[in-house]
Write a protein that holds these residues in place. Structure first.
Motif, PDB file in Angstrom:
ATOM      1  N   SER A  57       0.897  -1.238   0.219  1.00  0.00           N
ATOM      2  CA  SER A  57      -0.245  -0.102   0.031  1.00  0.00           C
ATOM      3  C   SER A  57       1.080   1.084  -0.001  1.00  0.00           C
ATOM      4  CB  SER A  57      -0.663   0.033   1.256  1.00  0.00           C
ATOM      5  OG  SER A  57      -1.891  -0.572   0.944  1.00  0.00           O
ATOM      6  N   SER A  58       0.606   1.895  -0.255  1.00  0.00           N
ATOM      7  CA  SER A  58       1.464   3.776  -0.789  1.00  0.00           C
ATOM      8  C   SER A  58       1.564   3.925   1.093  1.00  0.00           C
ATOM      9  CB  SER A  58       0.147   5.122  -1.127  1.00  0.00           C
ATOM     10  OG  SER A  58      -0.360   4.519  -2.099  1.00  0.00           O
ATOM     11  N   HIS A  59       2.905   4.690   0.792  1.00  0.00           N
ATOM     12  CA  HIS A  59       3.450   5.414   2.052  1.00  0.00           C
ATOM     13  C   HIS A  59       3.498   6.589   2.367  1.00  0.00           C
ATOM     14  CE1 HIS A  59       6.603   1.295   1.660  1.00  0.00           C
ATOM     15  NE2 HIS A  59       5.291   1.222   1.959  1.00  0.00           N
ATOM     16  N   LEU A  60       3.089   7.000   3.455  1.00  0.00           N
ATOM     17  CA  LEU A  60       3.652   8.448   4.018  1.00  0.00           C
ATOM     18  C   LEU A  60       4.563   8.608   4.729  1.00  0.00           C
ATOM     19  CD1 LEU A  60       0.515   7.008   3.557  1.00  0.00           C
ATOM     20  CD2 LEU A  60      -0.486   8.694   5.239  1.00  0.00           C
ATOM     21  N   SER A  61       4.859   9.559   3.926  1.00  0.00           N
ATOM     22  CA  SER A  61       5.825  10.541   4.718  1.00  0.00           C
ATOM     23  C   SER A  61       5.396  11.510   6.799  1.00  0.00           C
ATOM     24  CB  SER A  61       6.524  12.085   4.131  1.00  0.00           C
ATOM     25  OG  SER A  61       5.306  12.913   3.630  1.00  0.00           O
ATOM     26  N   ALA A  62       4.047  11.326   6.432  1.00  0.00           N
ATOM     27  CA  ALA A  62       3.614  11.653   7.789  1.00  0.00           C
ATOM     28  C   ALA A  62       2.485  11.666   8.471  1.00  0.00           C
ATOM     29  CB  ALA A  62       3.583  13.581   7.572  1.00  0.00           C
ATOM     30  N   GLU A  65      -3.718  13.442   9.742  1.00  0.00           N
ATOM     31  CA  GLU A  65      -3.901  14.404  10.885  1.00  0.00           C
ATOM     32  C   GLU A  65      -5.463  14.379  11.118  1.00  0.00           C
ATOM     33  OE1 GLU A  65      -6.454  19.298  10.691  1.00  0.00           O
ATOM     34  OE2 GLU A  65      -4.981  17.711   8.114  1.00  0.00           O
ATOM     35  N   GLN A  66      -5.658  13.281  10.776  1.00  0.00           N
ATOM     36  CA  GLN A  66      -6.768  12.134  11.565  1.00  0.00           C
ATOM     37  C   GLN A  66      -6.924  11.435  12.106  1.00  0.00           C
ATOM     38  OE1 GLN A  66     -10.423  10.635  10.045  1.00  0.00           O
ATOM     39  NE2 GLN A  66      -9.058  10.657   8.068  1.00  0.00           N
ATOM     40  N   GLN A  71      -8.198   6.514  10.374  1.00  0.00           N
ATOM     41  CA  GLN A  71      -8.210   6.727   9.069  1.00  0.00           C
ATOM     42  C   GLN A  71      -8.017   5.587   8.172  1.00  0.00           C
ATOM     43  OE1 GLN A  71      -6.900   9.555   6.510  1.00  0.00           O
ATOM     44  NE2 GLN A  71      -7.723   7.775   5.074  1.00  0.00           N
ATOM     45  N   TRP A  72      -7.342   4.465   8.766  1.00  0.00           N
ATOM     46  CA  TRP A  72      -7.827   3.164   8.202  1.00  0.00           C
ATOM     47  C   TRP A  72      -9.282   2.687   8.418  1.00  0.00           C
ATOM     48  CZ3 TRP A  72      -2.633   1.330  12.267  1.00  0.00           C
ATOM     49  CH2 TRP A  72      -1.804   2.131  11.481  1.00  0.00           C
TER      50      TRP A  72
END
Length: 274
Positions: A57-62, A65-66, A71-72
């Motif tokens: 799955s896409s990785h996030l750098s941060a 926000e929620q 989010q999941w």
């Protein structure tokens, strides 16, 4: 390729079985459970969704926000919408169960039932943005000794040489897996479910707002999800049922998923009878 695309990310998923009962599960990664729910005696139609931030799955750098858990949870609901499924059974293990608890609180109308495996909301102690063990893993993500120590605490005691051998294999596999994480993956710290609850009484009050069928499966030797946290959820969540295994710890889903499947099969039959 089995990707589900949202506006900003791609989520990897796998599909098992073709049964009438749709079961969704999300986590950083999966062992045999919950895919085995597609087989007899449950025979469900199972989708496992790799949580954003991990693996394929896409990785996030941060962090979102929620927060990670909300989010999941929203990602699971978006995936259900993509399938055209209005209501489903959700099951998750550890942090994956935390996702389910957040769905249950925010969108109970979407759940036929929640099956929480070693994942009831933690006892309130210290910083609710994380358990102490998770902080140690994040802060020492390349230290094999620290990783091994934390996984031994999680797993709990073993009684027989056979159990001990399985546990050593489990710990070795988990250490290897964590050492292979990218920096983005290794930094993810989802925190405790319902972090706004700073005391056990506040947590109990939140749990009393949840009213839907919940099956709680837990090990009494779990080093992070205490028997007290399991009983707190069982006492406060309406229509809940708890099954506690005296001889299991946090790794029951990896080490003996067949024990979970047997209880889920009984529970799904109970739901049909209602």
């Amino acid at each position: 390729m089995p990707f589900f695309e949202l506006q900003d990310v791609k989520l990897w998923y796998d599909e098992y079985g073709t049964g009438d009962e749709v079961v969704l599960s999300s986590a950083s990664g999966f062992d045999r459970y919950p895919a085995v729910l597609a087989d007899a005696p449950t025979g469900c139609h199972v989708f496992t969704i790799q949580a954003r931030g991990f693996g394929r799955s896409s990785h996030l750098s941060a962090p979102p926000e929620q927060g990670w858990l909300d989010q999941w949870a929203d990602d699971v609901l978006a995936f259900a919408d993509h399938l055209g499924v209005s209501r489903f059974v959700y099951t998750g293990v550890s942090h994956g169960a935390g996702i389910g608890w957040h769905i249950a609180r925010r969108h109970p109308e979407r759940l036929k039932a929640l099956v929480s495996v070693v994942g009831t909301p933690h006892d309130r102690a210290g910083d609710t943005s994380s358990s102490a063990g998770r902080r140690a893993i994040v802060e020492n993500r390349k230290d094999t000794g620290v990783l091994e120590e934390q996984f031994r605490i999680l797993g709990g005691a073993t009684d027989t040489p056979e159990q001990a051998a399985v546990r050593e294999e489990t710990i070795a596999a988990l250490v290897r897996h964590h050492l292979e994480y990218s920096d983005e993956e290794a930094r993810i710290n989802q925190g405790m479910p319902f972090p706004e609850a700073k005391t056990n009484d506040e947590l109990a009050a939140i749990l009393r707002t949840i009213d839907l069928p919940v099956l709680i499966l837990a090990g009494l030797r779990d080093g992070v999800i205490s028997p007290e946290s399991t009983l707190r959820a069982a006492r406060n969540v309406r229509r809940s049922k708890a099954v506690l295994f005296e001889d299991e710890g946090h790794f029951i889903a990896r080490e003996r998923p067949e024990r979970l499947v047997a209880e889920v099969a009984v529970y799904l039959e109970e739901l049909k009878a209602r």
